[in-house]
Write an enzyme that holds these catalytic residues in place. Structure first.
Site, PDB file in Angstrom:
ATOM      1  N   GLY A 221      -2.709  -0.061  -6.695  1.00  0.00           N
ATOM      2  CA  GLY A 221      -2.281   0.656  -5.502  1.00  0.00           C
ATOM      3  C   GLY A 221      -0.795   0.502  -5.269  1.00  0.00           C
ATOM      4  O   GLY A 221      -0.025   0.240  -6.202  1.00  0.00           O
ATOM      5  N   SER A 222      -0.404   0.636  -4.012  1.00  0.00           N
ATOM      6  CA  SER A 222       1.019   0.645  -3.672  1.00  0.00           C
ATOM      7  C   SER A 222       1.640  -0.738  -3.828  1.00  0.00           C
ATOM      8  O   SER A 222       0.977  -1.768  -3.686  1.00  0.00           O
ATOM      9  CB  SER A 222       1.213   1.133  -2.240  1.00  0.00           C
ATOM     10  OG  SER A 222       0.821   0.136  -1.315  1.00  0.00           O
ATOM     11  N   SER A 223       2.948  -0.748  -4.080  1.00  0.00           N
ATOM     12  CA  SER A 223       3.669  -2.014  -4.212  1.00  0.00           C
ATOM     13  C   SER A 223       3.705  -2.777  -2.897  1.00  0.00           C
ATOM     14  O   SER A 223       3.661  -4.015  -2.890  1.00  0.00           O
ATOM     15  CB  SER A 223       5.093  -1.755  -4.710  1.00  0.00           C
ATOM     16  OG  SER A 223       5.078  -1.298  -6.038  1.00  0.00           O
ATOM     17  N   ASP A 224       3.774  -2.063  -1.785  1.00  0.00           N
ATOM     18  CA  ASP A 224       3.810  -2.738  -0.484  1.00  0.00           C
ATOM     19  C   ASP A 224       2.528  -3.527  -0.248  1.00  0.00           C
ATOM     20  O   ASP A 224       2.565  -4.703   0.140  1.00  0.00           O
ATOM     21  CB  ASP A 224       4.023  -1.718   0.640  1.00  0.00           C
ATOM     22  CG  ASP A 224       5.440  -1.164   0.656  1.00  0.00           C
ATOM     23  OD1 ASP A 224       6.318  -1.761   0.008  1.00  0.00           O
ATOM     24  OD2 ASP A 224       5.660  -0.132   1.313  1.00  0.00           O
ATOM     25  N   THR A 225       1.372  -2.893  -0.492  1.00  0.00           N
ATOM     26  CA  THR A 225       0.097  -3.588  -0.295  1.00  0.00           C
ATOM     27  C   THR A 225      -0.066  -4.705  -1.312  1.00  0.00           C
ATOM     28  O   THR A 225      -0.511  -5.814  -0.975  1.00  0.00           O
ATOM     29  CB  THR A 225      -1.074  -2.597  -0.403  1.00  0.00           C
ATOM     30  OG1 THR A 225      -0.914  -1.566   0.573  1.00  0.00           O
ATOM     31  CG2 THR A 225      -2.402  -3.305  -0.171  1.00  0.00           C
ATOM     32  N   GLY A 226       0.294  -4.443  -2.562  1.00  0.00           N
ATOM     33  CA  GLY A 226       0.188  -5.476  -3.588  1.00  0.00           C
ATOM     34  C   GLY A 226       1.059  -6.680  -3.297  1.00  0.00           C
ATOM     35  O   GLY A 226       0.657  -7.824  -3.531  1.00  0.00           O
ATOM     36  N   GLU A 244      -1.704  -4.058 -10.236  1.00  0.00           N
ATOM     37  CA  GLU A 244      -1.022  -2.953 -10.913  1.00  0.00           C
ATOM     38  C   GLU A 244      -0.504  -2.045  -9.817  1.00  0.00           C
ATOM     39  O   GLU A 244      -1.277  -1.468  -9.057  1.00  0.00           O
ATOM     40  CB  GLU A 244      -1.970  -2.209 -11.851  1.00  0.00           C
ATOM     41  CG  GLU A 244      -1.248  -1.301 -12.843  1.00  0.00           C
ATOM     42  CD  GLU A 244      -0.855   0.043 -12.272  1.00  0.00           C
ATOM     43  OE1 GLU A 244       0.365   0.307 -12.168  1.00  0.00           O
ATOM     44  OE2 GLU A 244      -1.742   0.821 -11.913  1.00  0.00           O
ATOM     45  N   CYS A 278       1.516   6.488 -11.095  1.00  0.00           N
ATOM     46  CA  CYS A 278       2.473   5.394 -10.911  1.00  0.00           C
ATOM     47  C   CYS A 278       3.519   5.372 -12.010  1.00  0.00           C
ATOM     48  O   CYS A 278       4.600   4.803 -11.836  1.00  0.00           O
ATOM     49  CB  CYS A 278       1.747   4.058 -10.822  1.00  0.00           C
ATOM     50  SG  CYS A 278       0.625   3.737 -12.195  1.00  0.00           S
TER      51      CYS A 278
END
EC number: 1.2.1.71
Length: 487
Positions: A221-226, A244, A278
């Protein structure tokens, strides 16, 4: 509405009702009750109960069930592709390739487990050294909306092969695809509790991520959530965390002979899946001078002719809608912010209807933008940067906290050798689109693009841990004793 799958049965959730919508028509695609914290607890408990039996099952027996899943996917390819297209807006031609990738993942994952993990033996004095791999236990899998079948499948399949049990939380924007996929697992004969599905929005995800009985969390998913998940689990080394995430991916254009080939690969890199991969190229580096001018003119000409349409349109479009009307509006806003900072639209983006997810593919020249934000705009918004020298292009391409994919279009092999040695990314392609990747190779990046290599060949590495043993079939007193011991 029985939309949760817990302990081998379809059950109703006890959380709020939510719905997904077709972004090309605004029609409701799926509706159901979300999983509450109590529902998540039941799903995790079910997975925990099932773990002992599933992990003890012979490896070949586990693989037979997974192979049946692949065969059933192939049989139901059209129905699942339709579910993907309806919820994501992805054209049917592309949704069909996603289902094919899901089925192909099974053989690759079995091969990867045997080659990268499995069991190895080596004779040693007075015994044998054995390397085995053990499953972690209960793993949570979080899936994204852009590939709601293929990407969670890239975690689930290797996790099950290794002997783990799974609690799957799909994107709230694509719950119908998750339901269709789990139905195939059920028909394939997966034992009760081995795979559990919890539908829901943010609260459901928080309940699962915070659950004290999970042994691993696999996220795409998104980099912010990760990044938030990485911080959350920083103090819990007992949890295996595979992330990822996104990328602000560069594509560097050299002065090539075939401009149309370069334009084609640039369009594929930037606009495939409506820019919602992505690995899509976000920054296009184009040389200054006459060649760069000709390339940009042709790039703009072909891009301006791309039209987006509903997923089942005939003839099929190159692009469908982005995932939602809200996502479309955010992309138009991102373009406006870039223009305010000095960017020049070459092909301007507009949202066709405020209720729908249709935007056109867009190109903006950001060469003159000082302090260009290091952001991933997840859609068909290509940012062009003109460069004077190749080293300048590489320096600016590497000026990002991300590092997922990068590409070079160039005729000279020496230029490619220099590029691949100096660029910083996990996927680096030459004369191929940035989003071209092999399932038999590692998939993932550096920096804010994630850790491990989820969803492909190296997934076996994080789905099991190595256990080393030294063994002897017979207990005997050593022929030579340590000093100070008397028998």
């Amino acid at each position: 509405m029985t939309e949760l799958f817990i302990d081998g049965a379809w059950v109703a959730g006890s959380g709020p009702v939510f719905a997904s919508r077709n972004p090309g028509t605004d029609a409701v695609a799926w509706q159901g009750e979300s999983a509450s914290a109590a529902d998540v607890d039941r799903a995790v408990a079910s997975a925990r109960r099932a773990f002992a039996g599933w992990s003890a099952l012979d490896f070949e027996a586990r693989c037979e069930i997974v192979k049946r899943f692949a065969a059933l996917l192939t049989e139901r390819k059209e129905a699942i592709a339709t579910a993907i297209g309806r919820e994501t807006g992805k054209p049917l031609w592309e949704a069909r390739t996603e289902v094919a990738s899901m089925a192909a993942k099974v053989g690759i994952s079995i091969q990867a487990y045997q080659e990268r993990t499995g069991e190895k033996r080596q004779d040693m004095a007075d015994g044998v050294a054995v390397l085995r791999h053990r499953p972690h236990g209960v793993v949570a899998v979080f899936g994204p909306y852009n590939f709601p079948g293929h990407l969670p499948n890239g975690h689930i399949v290797p996790a099950l092969i290794a002997g783990n049990t799974v609690v799957f939380k799909p994107s709230e924007l694509a719950p119908g695809v998750a339901r269709a996929t789990v139905e195939v697992w059920q028909e394939a004969g997966l034992p009760a509790g081995v795979l559990n599905l919890v539908q829901g929005e943010k609260d459901t995800g928080i309940a699962l991520a915070n659950h004290r009985q999970i042994d691993g969390l696999f996220f795409t998913g998104s980099s912010d959530t990760g990044t938030l998940l990485h911080k959350q689990f920083g103090g819990r080394p007992e949890i295996v965390l595979a992330l990822e995430m996104g990328g602000n991916n560069p594509l560097v254009i050299g002065e090539v002979e075939d401009i149309d080939a370069a334009v084609h690969h640039t369009i594929q890199s930037a606009f495939l899946s409506a820019g919602q991969r992505c690995t899509c190229a976000r920054r296009i580096f184009v040389p200054q001078g006459a060649f760069g001018d000709r390339f940009l003119a042709r790039f703009a000409d072909v891009t301006s002719k791309i039209t987006a349409d509903v997923f089942d349109a005939d003839p099929q479009p190159f692009m469908g809608a982005v995932i939602s009307a809200r996502a479309a509006a955010k992309l138009v806003d991102a373009q406006a912010r870039l223009v305010e900072q000095g960017a020049k639209p070459i092909v301007a983006m507009a949202q066709r209807d405020p209720r729908l997810g249709f935007v056109n593919a867009a190109i903006v020249d950001v060469t003159g933008v000082a302090n260009l934000p290091d952001e991933e705009h997840f859609g068909p918004l290509a940012q062009v940067v003109r460069y004077a020298t190749f080293d300048e292009a590489i320096e600016r391409a590497n000026d990002t906290a991300f590092g997922l994919s990068a590409g070079l279009l160039a005729d000279d092999a020496k230029v490619w050798e220099h590029f691949r040695r100096t660029i910083r990314a996990g996927i680096v392609n030459w004369n191929r689109p940035t989003n071209g990747a092999s399932s038999a190779a590692p998939f993932g990046g550096t920096g804010r693009s994630g850790n491990h290599r989820p969803s492909a060949y190296y997934a076996a590495d994080y789905c099991a841990y190595p256990m080393a043993s030294v063994e002897s079939t017979q207990l005997t007193l050593p022929a030579s004793l340590s000093p100070g011991l008397h028998f």
